[in-house]
Enzyme design. Structure first.
Site, mmCIF file in Angstrom:
data_model
loop_
_atom_site.group_PDB
_atom_site.id
_atom_site.type_symbol
_atom_site.label_atom_id
_atom_site.label_comp_id
_atom_site.label_asym_id
_atom_site.label_seq_id
_atom_site.Cartn_x
_atom_site.Cartn_y
_atom_site.Cartn_z
ATOM 1 N N SER A 20 48.689 50.861 36.510
ATOM 2 C CA SER A 20 48.328 49.516 36.088
ATOM 3 C C SER A 20 46.835 49.269 35.955
ATOM 4 O O SER A 20 46.422 48.401 35.194
ATOM 5 C CB SER A 20 48.919 48.490 37.060
ATOM 6 O OG SER A 20 48.405 48.696 38.368
ATOM 7 N N HIS A 41 54.582 49.010 33.089
ATOM 8 C CA HIS A 41 53.621 48.833 32.002
ATOM 9 C C HIS A 41 53.930 49.717 30.799
ATOM 10 O O HIS A 41 53.165 49.732 29.834
ATOM 11 C CB HIS A 41 52.213 49.118 32.526
ATOM 12 C CG HIS A 41 51.811 48.207 33.644
ATOM 13 N ND1 HIS A 41 51.281 46.956 33.433
ATOM 14 C CD2 HIS A 41 51.897 48.357 34.995
ATOM 15 C CE1 HIS A 41 51.044 46.378 34.600
ATOM 16 N NE2 HIS A 41 51.410 47.206 35.560
ATOM 17 N N LYS A 91 56.321 41.395 31.721
ATOM 18 C CA LYS A 91 55.121 41.892 31.038
ATOM 19 C C LYS A 91 55.424 41.990 29.541
ATOM 20 O O LYS A 91 55.415 40.988 28.856
ATOM 21 C CB LYS A 91 54.688 43.210 31.666
ATOM 22 C CG LYS A 91 54.284 43.035 33.141
ATOM 23 C CD LYS A 91 53.887 44.313 33.794
ATOM 24 C CE LYS A 91 53.334 44.088 35.195
ATOM 25 N NZ LYS A 91 54.309 43.500 36.138
#
Length: 411
Positions: free
Chosen positions: A190, A218, A261
């Site tokens: 990250s 991610h 996300k």
């Protein structure tokens, strides 16, 4: 409490480690955006009341304000209301949740998925469900805090290996006499943006009879032909199922990804062998004893999965933005280091905490918001600006960021 905490807060402030919580809202309400305002959607915010071009969010595909997701949320409120009312194992698991889990499993190409209300909850619940006393966990040195906390809660023996060092990991696995061995790693780290070699890790786990848990927070939505994530990107599994070379070999894999996300909403899921998923559902305390996310979240996520697959141009545009940024930074000859990264995370290492805060303030004065990340989140001496790109950004906005960085460097 005053005597206990105020001196420590003062020390934290002196070390430039104090975090400040800001009020953030879209500069224009998404429902009020007109055709001429689209460049504002997901990129421009009021931060403590001041309009800023933001490079701080993890909204990598620009879906958090997508009209299709908003429409799905409105329809779900009409159908389900706004609350789940109980944990999933009582009466909080709706048809929307059931459909979401099936669609998640199909997208990542694994047999079954289990939805959690948050990524932190998924990791701190799943790891203690999988291992315990007498077992051993092998953790990359740069793993996210929620993985570290999950390992601590499991009470399994912790072995930390240097970041990405598979030789050191192999030695640790070979030396371990634990009943069960679990390797835990981020897929995309990250704060650095680099991608782990999942095939090499899986092969290593095969040799040493270990399980592998990959946190693809991610990578999911960003990597892979249809946003399936790192497993697809590296040829293991995706929408078409498990790749032939990995048939029968992914039973030792626990795949986790977050949905707040790139997917633009909230929550997380784990996916893998049905028996493993069932066990986690039966044993993870953060699943058993927490109220479920509302069905409106599940329906919004189902819409997000459709957009992820139907609009591949978002991922293509994200890569164009990344290249534009890297070329601009190189041309500007900035005094800072832009770390190698093929993802939406583009870390610009400044050095000291004070310098990172100064650069962040210089950008803020120009109407550009990029958060400074400092220890203990990153190692000492590597305070950085974590530039987060979104498919909602335009090339012009990237150019504006580069120009702001150049002005900050010039003092």
């Amino acid at each position: 409490m005053k005597d206990s905490f105020e001196p420590e807060l003062a020390q934290w402030q002196a070390a430039q480690r104090m975090r400040v919580r800001r009020q953030v809202a879209p500069a224009v309400a998404p429902a009020e955006l007109g055709p001429d305002d689209e460049a504002l959607r997901g990129t421009t915010y009021l931060i403590d009341g001041q309009q800023r071009l933001s490079f701080g969010s993890n909204d990598y595909l620009g879906l958090s304000q997508h009209p299709a997701l908003m429409a799905a949320a409105h329809a779900a409120i009409d159908r389900y209301g706004v609350g789940a009312t109980a944990s999933p194992l009582v009466c909080g698991h709706s048809p929307a949740h059931e459909a979401l889990e099936a669609e998640l499993a199909a997208l990542v190409g694994l047999p079954r998925a289990l939805y959690f209300y948050a990524g932190y909850a998924a990791n701190v619940g799943a790891i203690p469900a999988l291992v315990g006393r007498g077992d051993a966990v092998f953790s990359d040195a740069l793993n996210h805090a929620c993985l570290i906390d999950g390992i601590r809660l499991s009470r399994a023996e912790l072995n930390v290996y240097p970041h990405g060092d598979l030789a050191a990991l192999a030695q640790a696995l070979q030396a371990s006499k634990a009943q069960r061995k679990l390797v835990v790693t981020d897929a995309v780290f990250s704060m650095d943006g680099n991608v782990v070699d999942v095939p090499a890790l899986l092969a290593l786990c095969e040799r040493h009879d270990a399980w592998l848990m990959v946190d693809d927070a991610h990578g999911f939505g960003v990597l892979g032909a249809q946003g399936e994530g790192t497993l697809s990107h590296q040829g293991i599994a995706g929408r078409a199922g498990v790749a032939p070379a990995w048939q029968g070999r992914v039973d030792r894999l626990i795949h986790m990804a977050t949905l707040g996300k790139a997917a633009g909403v909230a929550g997380a899921f784990i996916a893998g062998h049905p028996a493993m998923v069932e066990w986690v559902m039966q044993k993870a305390r953060t699943y058993m004893f927490a109220t479920a996310a509302p069905a409106v979240v599940a329906e919004s996520l189902r819409a997000a999965l459709r957009v992820m697959q139907d609009e591949p141009q978002r991922r293509a545009h994200l890569q164009t933005l990344r290249q534009r940024l890297r070329e601009g930074v190189e041309a500007a000859r900035l005094p800072w280091t832009l770390m190698p990264s093929e993802t939406a995370i583009q870390p610009l290492v400044i050095g000291s905490n004070a310098d990172a805060m100064q650069v962040m303030a210089a950008l803020d004065a120009q109407g550009v918001w990029v958060p400074a990340i400092r220890p203990p989140t990153v190692p000492e001496g590597t305070a950085r600006l974590r530039i987060s790109l979104s498919a909602a950004h335009t090339l012009g906005q990237i150019d504006r960021l580069v120009a702001a960085l150049a002005q900050a460097a010039a003092g």
